[in-house]
Design a protein around this motif. Sequence first.
Motif, PDB file in Angstrom:
ATOM      1  N   ILE A 227       2.004 -15.731  -9.564  1.00 19.59           N
ATOM      2  CA  ILE A 227       1.772 -16.409  -8.492  1.00 19.59           C
ATOM      3  C   ILE A 227       2.967 -16.937  -7.778  1.00 19.59           C
ATOM      4  CG2 ILE A 227       0.096 -17.915  -7.322  1.00 19.59           C
ATOM      5  CD1 ILE A 227      -1.808 -17.456  -9.422  1.00 19.59           C
ATOM      6  N   LYS A 228       3.491 -16.436  -6.860  1.00 19.73           N
ATOM      7  CA  LYS A 228       4.892 -17.056  -6.421  1.00 19.73           C
ATOM      8  C   LYS A 228       4.562 -17.837  -5.096  1.00 19.73           C
ATOM      9  CE  LYS A 228       8.154 -13.884  -8.322  1.00 19.73           C
ATOM     10  NZ  LYS A 228       8.821 -14.945  -9.082  1.00 19.73           N
ATOM     11  N   SER A 229       5.277 -18.869  -4.984  1.00 17.88           N
ATOM     12  CA  SER A 229       5.056 -19.697  -3.542  1.00 17.88           C
ATOM     13  C   SER A 229       6.042 -19.212  -2.541  1.00 17.88           C
ATOM     14  CB  SER A 229       5.537 -20.931  -3.877  1.00 17.88           C
ATOM     15  OG  SER A 229       4.775 -21.788  -4.949  1.00 17.88           O
ATOM     16  N   VAL A 230       5.552 -19.289  -1.626  1.00 18.05           N
ATOM     17  CA  VAL A 230       6.414 -18.596  -0.267  1.00 18.05           C
ATOM     18  C   VAL A 230       6.505 -19.845   0.627  1.00 18.05           C
ATOM     19  CG1 VAL A 230       6.466 -17.216   1.602  1.00 18.05           C
ATOM     20  CG2 VAL A 230       5.367 -16.452  -0.463  1.00 18.05           C
ATOM     21  N   ARG A 231       7.712 -20.563   0.665  1.00 17.09           N
ATOM     22  CA  ARG A 231       7.955 -21.964   1.141  1.00 17.09           C
ATOM     23  C   ARG A 231       7.337 -21.759   2.827  1.00 17.09           C
ATOM     24  NH1 ARG A 231      10.933 -26.145  -0.320  1.00 17.09           N
ATOM     25  NH2 ARG A 231      11.751 -27.329   1.198  1.00 17.09           N
TER      26      ARG A 231
END
Length: 246
Positions: A227-231
């Motif tokens: 689960i990656k953050s997308v700023r």
Amino acid sequence: MVVARSLPEHILVVDDDSRIRQMLSRYFEEEGYRVSLAADGREMRDCLDKQSIDIILLDLMLPGEDGLALARDIRAYSDIPIIMLTGRNDVVDRIVGLEMGADDYVAKPFHLREVLARVRGALRRRHSQLSPNSNDLQSEVYCFEGLRLDVARRQLLSGDGTEILLTTGEFDMLCVLVKHAGRVLQRELLMDLTRGRNLEAFDRTIDAQISRLRKKIERDASQPAFIKSVRGIGYVFAARTTRANA
């Protein structure tokens, strides 16, 4: 033929204010629910040990162990829906409550109809999760990085078959992310998809659930691979996902 009637759903109200306990008890009993009452953590545990409870209304500010500690303890062994009752209209309190495993919150002073709507919504989601009746749903099994997500059985299994215990909210969040793998999802959309309604959408509510989920499924929650953050936007499920047979 005599058809057995199912018992009414059972609500446990945990609040140290006797007036609030009695008010909620009268109201929900008039709405057809069974209600048990507890003034603190000890009475709550006693009730949970002796009775089958469908949902808990849990006050945040309790003598001794507070509602946050009790919610964390409940989540250690059960995914029973928890709605926090908070006397302070404080975003931080709500976020921490969700981090501890609560499914929803209601700020005091509250309207009884609002509490009823929250309870009905939580129970409706719970029933739909426990009683899948769609052939398509029953075939929804996703595999990623050695993990197996079985939507119908509401299970996340590791490679050796060990179940990774998730709360209701965590499981719903993971399902949404996995089903939309590779797509960047805004926080507002995640709120709508996981709750089925528009809550007061402050971003950190979603962030709190994502943080808890990462701790359970990522090898290193500080450097997430799934689960990656997308700023400035939201999150994306980056693991390669395949659909498997149930």
